[in-house]
Design a protein around this motif. Structure first.
Motif, PDB file in Angstrom:
ATOM      1  N   HIS A 121       0.820  -1.218   0.000  1.00  0.00           N
ATOM      2  CA  HIS A 121       0.000   0.000   0.000  1.00  0.00           C
ATOM      3  C   HIS A 121       0.853   1.267   0.000  1.00  0.00           C
ATOM      4  O   HIS A 121       0.334   2.360  -0.244  1.00  0.00           O
ATOM      5  N   LEU A 177      -1.140   6.307   6.489  1.00  0.00           N
ATOM      6  CA  LEU A 177      -0.453   5.021   6.435  1.00  0.00           C
ATOM      7  C   LEU A 177       0.923   5.118   7.082  1.00  0.00           C
ATOM      8  O   LEU A 177       1.325   4.245   7.862  1.00  0.00           O
ATOM      9  N   HIS A 197      -3.900  -3.764   7.047  1.00  0.00           N
ATOM     10  CA  HIS A 197      -3.948  -4.338   5.696  1.00  0.00           C
ATOM     11  C   HIS A 197      -5.373  -4.355   5.174  1.00  0.00           C
ATOM     12  O   HIS A 197      -5.633  -3.974   4.017  1.00  0.00           O
ATOM     13  N   CYS A 200      -6.565  -0.731   4.391  1.00  0.00           N
ATOM     14  CA  CYS A 200      -5.995  -0.218   3.138  1.00  0.00           C
ATOM     15  C   CYS A 200      -6.683  -0.848   1.929  1.00  0.00           C
ATOM     16  O   CYS A 200      -7.008  -0.153   0.957  1.00  0.00           O
ATOM     17  N   ASN A 201      -6.886  -2.166   1.986  1.00  0.00           N
ATOM     18  CA  ASN A 201      -7.569  -2.830   0.880  1.00  0.00           C
ATOM     19  C   ASN A 201      -8.977  -2.275   0.696  1.00  0.00           C
ATOM     20  O   ASN A 201      -9.433  -2.063  -0.434  1.00  0.00           O
ATOM     21  N   HIS A 204      -8.895   1.106  -1.050  1.00  0.00           N
ATOM     22  CA  HIS A 204      -8.627   0.962  -2.482  1.00  0.00           C
ATOM     23  C   HIS A 204      -9.871   0.484  -3.226  1.00  0.00           C
ATOM     24  O   HIS A 204     -10.223   1.022  -4.286  1.00  0.00           O
ATOM     25  N   ARG A 226      -3.394   4.063  -8.874  1.00  0.00           N
ATOM     26  CA  ARG A 226      -3.760   3.391  -7.619  1.00  0.00           C
ATOM     27  C   ARG A 226      -3.767   4.333  -6.416  1.00  0.00           C
ATOM     28  O   ARG A 226      -4.702   4.273  -5.590  1.00  0.00           O
ATOM     29  N   TYR A 230      -6.897   4.828  -3.609  1.00  0.00           N
ATOM     30  CA  TYR A 230      -6.776   4.745  -2.146  1.00  0.00           C
ATOM     31  C   TYR A 230      -7.318   6.014  -1.501  1.00  0.00           C
ATOM     32  O   TYR A 230      -8.054   5.967  -0.509  1.00  0.00           O
TER      33      TYR A 230
END
Length: 270
Positions: A121, A177, A197, A200-201, A204, A226, A230
């Motif tokens: 990320h 982050l 994790h 962050c996913n 996105h 990307r 995010y």
């Protein structure tokens, strides 16, 4: 926002070992065997491997261990207090910031790979505000993480500026982050109590879904886009469930064709 302090250097244990091995003109795997352990065990950041090194006069600095993933279960690593799937931290491509590597060389004569560059990320150097760039690709972890020989080969291009990443301003999601990895202050968000994790996913995927509200097709997105995805997700999710549900509602109300199902309404998020 205050400037971001990247002291210590955040070097990984693999990078540290690789530099020590290069000092004795051997590869990292051979060096570790000579020290009574294995490079595989070093990559796992195991206590047993570190004890073996220390017994033979190679104590690993604590700050190096802190910025190195540690195996905590089958297929799982702990990094900076957060849990990640091992595969997410061990992709074939090694990324980095040429500015950081160049400064390493100018100050100490040795380039060092950073732990936070492994996190998928993370896409920008928070000090130099440039995009991380692919440095090399290698399928074998033992060869991939033996970084000293690779960096020696790349040194002319790094020092000449040929591998510098594109300038990019830090986005709020980048700063959030960074703060979670480094345990520094950042304005409170709803995401803070969630696994990093997963959070962050979700940002996105939510950002990808929001493209539909802007009438932007998924096919137009490139890997360079990307970070924007995010950020689009983060700007909603940081405020909590009500904002997230409002976005879901807006996606459902977005005009489409009669047979649109959830996969068409929410794309990747579904």
């Amino acid at each position: 926002m205050p400037p971001i302090d990247l002291s210590p250097t955040r070097e990984t244990i693999a990078s540290w070992i690789s530099r020590r091995a290069a000092h004795f003109w051997v590869d990292a795997a051979t060096f570790c065997v000579d020290k009574g352990t294995s490079f595989t065990a070093i990559l796992q950041n195991s206590n047993e491997a570190l004890s073996a090194l220390e017994e033979l006069g190679e104590p690993v600095p604590e700050e190096v261990r802190q910025w190195s993933p540690q195996q905590i279960g089958s297929g799982t690593r702990s990094f900076c207090g957060h849990t990640f799937p091992t595969k997410s931290l061990q992709t074939p491509v090694m990324r980095g910031c040429a500015h950081c590597l160049r400064e390493d060389f100018e100050t100490t004569g040795a380039m060092k790979m950073r732990g936070h560059w492994l996190v998928p990320h993370v896409s920008v150097c928070v000090v130099h505000e440039t995009a991380l760039v692919p440095l090399w690709r290698e399928a074998s972890p033992l060869k991939r993480f033996d970084s000293a020989p690779r960096l020696t080969d790349l040194a002319p291009d790094i020092l000449a500026g040929h591998l510098d990443g594109a300038p990019r301003k830090l986005l709020p999601v980048d700063r959030w982050l960074e703060a979670r990895l480094a345990l520094t202050e950042f304005p409170k968000t709803w995401l803070d109590d969630l696994p990093l994790h997963a959070a962050c996913n979700f940002c996105h995927l939510l950002g990808s879904a929001r493209l539909r509200l802007e009438d932007i097709p998924q096919s137009r997105m490139t890997p360079e886009d990307r970070p924007i995805l995010y950020e689009m997700g983060f700007q909603v999710a940081r405020h909590g469930k009500d904002e997230i549900l409002a976005t879901f509602d807006a996606l459902q109300r977005k005009p489409g064709v009669p047979h649109d199902g959830p996969k068409a309404i929410f794309p990747k998020l579904y």
